[in-house]
Every structure is written in structure tokens, then in C-alpha cells.
Design an enzyme around this catalytic site. Structure first.
Site, short mmCIF file in Angstrom:
data_model
loop_
_atom_site.label_atom_id
_atom_site.label_comp_id
_atom_site.label_asym_id
_atom_site.label_seq_id
_atom_site.Cartn_x
_atom_site.Cartn_y
_atom_site.Cartn_z
N HIS A 442 -65.11 -12.65 6.48
CA HIS A 442 -65.07 -14.19 5.50
C HIS A 442 -64.61 -15.29 6.21
O HIS A 442 -63.65 -15.80 5.64
CB HIS A 442 -64.22 -13.47 4.43
CG HIS A 442 -65.01 -13.46 3.03
ND1 HIS A 442 -65.79 -12.68 2.44
CD2 HIS A 442 -64.73 -14.38 1.80
CE1 HIS A 442 -66.27 -12.82 1.57
NE2 HIS A 442 -65.65 -13.72 0.86
N ASP A 446 -66.10 -20.73 1.54
CA ASP A 446 -67.12 -20.44 0.63
C ASP A 446 -68.49 -20.16 1.12
O ASP A 446 -68.68 -20.71 2.17
CB ASP A 446 -67.23 -21.59 -0.59
CG ASP A 446 -67.86 -21.19 -2.03
OD1 ASP A 446 -67.99 -20.21 -1.97
OD2 ASP A 446 -68.17 -22.31 -2.52
N GLY A 447 -69.17 -19.49 0.43
CA GLY A 447 -70.50 -19.61 0.94
C GLY A 447 -70.61 -18.15 1.58
O GLY A 447 -71.76 -17.71 2.22
N GLY A 449 -70.88 -15.01 1.08
CA GLY A 449 -71.96 -14.00 0.56
C GLY A 449 -73.18 -14.33 0.93
O GLY A 449 -74.41 -13.62 1.41
N ARG A 450 -73.71 -15.78 0.79
CA ARG A 450 -74.93 -16.09 0.86
C ARG A 450 -75.33 -16.42 2.57
O ARG A 450 -76.40 -15.82 2.94
CB ARG A 450 -75.20 -17.55 0.29
CG ARG A 450 -75.28 -17.78 -1.14
CD ARG A 450 -75.02 -18.87 -1.95
NE ARG A 450 -73.40 -19.19 -1.89
CZ ARG A 450 -73.13 -20.21 -2.23
NH1 ARG A 450 -73.62 -21.24 -2.48
NH2 ARG A 450 -71.57 -20.47 -2.47
N ILE A 451 -74.04 -16.64 3.18
CA ILE A 451 -74.66 -16.80 4.86
C ILE A 451 -74.76 -15.28 5.22
O ILE A 451 -75.53 -15.02 6.22
CB ILE A 451 -73.52 -17.46 5.27
CG1 ILE A 451 -73.32 -18.93 4.93
CG2 ILE A 451 -73.62 -17.53 6.83
CD1 ILE A 451 -74.41 -19.70 5.44
N GLY A 452 -73.89 -14.51 4.53
CA GLY A 452 -73.98 -13.13 5.07
C GLY A 452 -75.49 -12.40 4.87
O GLY A 452 -76.00 -11.59 5.72
N ARG A 453 -76.11 -12.67 3.80
CA ARG A 453 -77.43 -12.43 3.29
C ARG A 453 -78.40 -12.98 4.32
O ARG A 453 -79.38 -12.42 4.42
CB ARG A 453 -77.61 -12.46 1.92
CG ARG A 453 -76.76 -11.44 1.05
CD ARG A 453 -77.27 -11.53 -0.37
NE ARG A 453 -76.71 -12.79 -1.10
CZ ARG A 453 -75.53 -12.88 -1.61
NH1 ARG A 453 -74.65 -12.01 -1.46
NH2 ARG A 453 -75.29 -14.10 -2.16
#
Length: 511
Positions: A442, A446-447, A449-453
Site C-alpha cells: 500500500h 490513496d489509489g 487498489g486502482r494502481i494495483g489493478r
């Protein structure tokens, strides 16, 4: 007469003063009844037990455990210090978990205390503290970390059971790798006459490839006339020795997670397809944009519509003239997602042109992040400094028992993640572990989850797998699978989940 808002402001001023030391724990005696009841009513504090409270957020819904999990360790240290003074410490097993960088919230925290009552104290969301009346380790075998009293690492390794190695192989190996010299271990072994434990530790050190410490233990104990028989407490041998020169437990943990999980992913995932046409691949990616943006943003809690996404893509989004566009938070998130999506497509092009996937992700992931939040900076909603890079403060995952890494560990681990991606030959492993380890760390405020995807899809593209959408309808399954990987080191549910989505996309593309 003071207005209700003025009264609440007064109570918040009192709360702010109590929290000025950085603690999230509040004792009832530090608040008047009026302030306490007012703060409880408006959701700024939450009761843990009679006389004890934690800070919370007014927008938390019933059942939201986030404020509790973010306060757990702070609460336990304050409560135990208040109850037992200096005469307590955590059990050696929990001590070793923390030394190894595993700050997962336990269901039950086991505590030794000279005045313990063999009593369970029930806390929130199924957690508890169990204090036992037991003598404590010697003073020099106790260390304090973030207010928690732990066994020192050598003391914890001496005290854990043989079964711990089988139940927690990654934690055990991580802890063993932090021992650079046998001296502190041998002092405790010799003073306690621990010949059986010495044999077990020697076998454990040899398992991780540290023959020097293993040999020192055996030779020294035998020189002191102890009959030592070496045994390996682990169920399996490591495929690769651990670099014992590494000082960060978090780096060791990530390397061990990768080594343990990669073969399981290869067994689960479909074979990588042979896709070589860059133009046709990128055309399919572009066709999925609207659906992908809707689902990815919705997973993060943004209220977006396909119409908003299309207006953003076409450039017709105008909050000054369109009432529907005046919801700044959602619209800016949609605009940022579109910009980031374009940057990610550029990264995929580079990979199709022959650049190494891990290296591309390493160099480009910061571009994805900056694109994601550039509209919010331009609108003055977040500070320009928020685009500087990795975070400088703690973050937490809603309702998760996993505690993301601290700021220093983030900086240690991110280069290692991209090193692992660069050295990995299997695209499926790069995709699954790229996403999982990224969100495990992490790194951004912020962001994540989106960067991970995005990272997952770039790595899928590197193997010719299709761009894969995580449906918002399956958010719980997706989050639970990531939680199992983080808490139980079980990557199979997440690998199965993504594999199923890949197969669904493949099937729809063939129609």
C-alpha cells in the site's frame, strides 16, 4: 446560549487536546460526561469497554471495523500499561510475529503479567486480550516497540514451540534471517541449558541457508558438554537460501511470500496465450475502457455512471455548465482514471515493443499515479505535494486486519517488488503477485487498489492474457481473497478468482 454546533466544537477541542500525543485511545476519566456523550452521539469516539474509548469517524456505518483495527495496537498498549504498569509482556509467539513485520490484528492477544488473572477481556469485533499470571522474561530479554512490551528476538526464538515453525513458516524464516550472529542466541541457550531447543534452532538456521550460525550453535553447545541433536522444525526445505545480510524483515517477508506462492499460481492459471499483434490487443483494451472504469471506480466507492465516463472521455465534461458534472469528487476520479488509463496503455505498448515488463512497471507506475490524481490537484482538492510519490504517513484498508507497511518499509520494499517482477519468467505470477504485493505494501496515500489493478493488467498483457475487469458485484469475493493472502499467506483464492475472470474475458472475446 451556545448553538449545538458551538457545543460540538468545544467537545472536539477537548478531544483534540487528548489526542495531541498521537494516541487514538481515550480513557473516560479524561472526558467530562457531557463531552463524552456529545462525542459518542456524533460518532467521533467509539466505546470499546466500560471506561475506554477510541477515536472514530462520524461517517462509519454500523459494522465498520476500520477505526477499531487502526486503533488496536495503540489501545492494547495503553490498556495493558494502565492495568499492569511495566509488569507485562506479549507471549513470545506474538513477539516473534511483530519482530518479523507481521502486524496483523490477532483474534486474541496473549499477555503474560505478574498480576495477571487468567482472564479474557472482550474487545470489539471478535477480538480479545487474555492475560495469564506468569513470570516475565529477564529484564534484558524484554524490548518495547511502539508501546508494546515484547520478548527480544533471541528470547522469542528460544521460547517458541516447534509447532510454530510449521504454522508460521514465513514469519519464522523472516525472524531467523534477522539474526546476524550466534552470540545472543547462544548466551540464552547456554544459560538455560536448552540442548533440545539448540538442536531445533540449528536445524532452522540451516533450513534458511545460514550454516554459519547453525554450526556455531552445535559446536558451542557440544563444547559446553551438552548433547545436541540437530532437527529441522520446518516441513519443507527452501528452494533458495535467504540473503541474511538483508536488515529489513519486510523485504525478507516479501521475498519469502513470492517464493512460496509462485508455484501455486502457475498450477492454477491457464497457460499464457500467444498474442503478438499490438494494435488488435490495444483495440480490445480501449473497447473495455468504459466497463473497466465503471467497475474499478465503483469498487473504491465512487458513484459513477457510464454516461459520466463517456463525457469525460469525449472531453464534454464541464462542471460549470452541467449540473450533473458538479459532483466534483466522482467526476474528478473519473477524469483521473481516464488519464491514467491512457498512461497504462502506453506502458503496454512498450512491452509489446520488447521492453521488459518489470522494468516498464518500475519506471511508469509513478506516471499512472500522477495521472490518476492530477485533476484533483488542478481543482485544488488535494495538495500538489500529494503527487510527490510514496506516502509519509500510515494508511489502513477498510475492515481489514492487515496493517500496511510503515513509510520506511515502503521505501525498502518497492524496489524489491520491481526486482522480483523483473526476474519472474511467468506472466501469471507477475500479474497475481504484482497486484497482491503492491496492495500488501500500500505505497500511496490513496489509489492503491486502482494502481494495483492497473499493474495486474499490464503484467497480464506481458503474457498475452486479456485486459481483465474485476466486477464490482464481486467486490467482496475479491477483497476476501486478498485478505486471505495477506493474513493467512494463502494466495490460492486470489489466483483462482483472477483466473476465472481471465477465462470469462477470453470466452467473450471469442464470441
Amino acid at each position: 446560549m451556545a448553538l449545538p454546533s458551538e457545543k460540538l466544537a468545544q467537545s472536539l477541542e477537548v478531544l483534540k487536546e487528548i489526542q495531541s500525543n498521537g494516541s487514538k485511545t481515550i480513557k473516560a476519566k479524561n472526558l467530562t460526561r457531557t463531552h463524552r456523550e456529545r462525542l459518542l452521539k456524533h460518532g467521533f469516539i467509539k466505546e470499546v469497554m466500560k471506561g475506554w474509548y477510541i477515536s472514530s469517524r462520524p461517517d462509519e456505518v454500523p459494522g465498520d471495523s476500520t477505526s477499531w483495527y487502526t486503533s488496536f495496537w495503540d489501545f492494547c498498549s495503553n490498556y495493558l500499561n494502565d492495568r499492569f504498569g511495566n509488569e507485562w509482556c506479549l507471549y513470545p509467539e506474538q513477539s516473534l510475529l511483530l519482530h518479523s513485520g507481521n502486524w496483523t490484528i490477532p483474534n486474541q492477544l496473549l499477555v503474560k503479567a505478574t498480576k495477571g488473572q487468567n482472564n479474557q477481556t472482550t474487545l470489539l469485533y471478535g477480538t480479545s486480550i487474555f492475560d495469564t499470571r506468569l513470570s516475565l522474561p529477564a529484564h534484558d530479554s524484554i524490548i518495547e516497540i511502539d508501546g508494546l512490551k515484547l520478548n527480544t528476538l533471541p528470547s522469542a526464538l528460544i521460547s517458541i514451540s516447534e509447532n510454530f515453525y510449521r504454522l508460521h513458516p514465513i514469519d519464522s524464516r523472516t525472524a531467523l534471517s534477522l539474526i546476524k550472529d550466534s552470540s545472543d542466541i547462544l548466551t540464552l541457550l547456554l544459560d538455560g541449558g536448552h540442548s533440545t531447543i539448540a538442536g531445533r534452532l540449528a536445524g532452522a538456521f540451516r533450513n534458511i541457508g545460514n550454516d554459519r550460525v547453525a554450526n556455531d550453535i552445535i559446536k558451542t553447545m557440544r563444547a559446553a558438554d551438552y548433547d545436541v541433536r540437530e532437527t529441522d522444525p520446518f516441513e519443507e526445505k527452501l528452494q533458495h537460501s535467504i540473503n541474511t545480510r538483508e536488515v529489513s524483515p519486510y523485504v525478507q517477508r516479501i521475498k519469502l511470500l513470492w517464493q512460496q506462492m509462485r508455484d501455486e499460481i502457475i498450477d492454477i492459471f491457464p497457460k499464457a496465450p500467444d498474442v503478438k499483434n499490438k494494435e488488435s490487443y490495444l483495440k480490445l483494451v480501449e473497447e473495455l475502457y468504459t466497463t473497466d472504469a465503471y467497475h474499478s471506480l465503483s469498487i473504491e466507492g465512487y458513484q459513477v455512471t457510464s454516461e459520466l465516463i463517456e463525457r469525460v472521455r469525449s472531453g464534454s465534461w464541464n462542471p460549470d455548465s452541467n449540473v450533473e458534472d458538479q459532483d466534483q469528487k466522482n467526476a474528478l476520479a473519473a477524469r483521473g482514471y481516464w488519464l491514467a488509463f491512457q498512461s497504462v496503455k502506453t506502458s503496454i505498448e512498450k512491452i509489446f515493443d520488447g521492453q521488459p515488463p518489470g522494468g516498464v512497471a518500475d519506471l511508469d507506475h509513478g506516471d499512472w499515479y500522477r495521472a490518476l490524481f492530477q485533476p484533483s490537484v488542478a481543482a485544488g482538492i488535494i495538495k500538489p505535494s500529494d503527487l510527490a510519490g510514496y506516502r509519509n504517513s500510515p494508511v489502513y484498508i477498510k475492515n481489514s486486519k492487515h496493517v500496511p507497511l510503515n513509510r520506511d518499509a515502503v521505501r525498502d520494499c518497492m524496489p524489491v517488488l520491481f526486482e522480483l517482477l523483473s526476474n519472474e519468467s511467468e506472466a501469471s505470477v507477475r500479474a497475481i503477485l504484482g497486484h497482491f504485493i503492491f496492495t500488501f505494501i500500500h505505497p500511496y496515500i490513496d489509489g492503491n487498489g486502482r494502481i494495483g489493478r492497473f499493474l495486474m493488467n499490464v503484467m497480464l498483457a506481458s503474457g498475452g492474457y486479456p485486459w481483465t475487469i474485476i466486477p464490482v458485484e464481486k467486490r467482496n469475493e475479491y477483497m476476501n481473497a486478498l485478505e486471505k493472502a495477506s493474513i493467512n499467506q494463502d494466495i490460492q483464492p486470489f489466483a483462482h478468482f483472477v483466473s476465472q475472470q481471465v477465462k470469462l474475458i477470453n470466452s467473450s472475446n471469442k464470441r
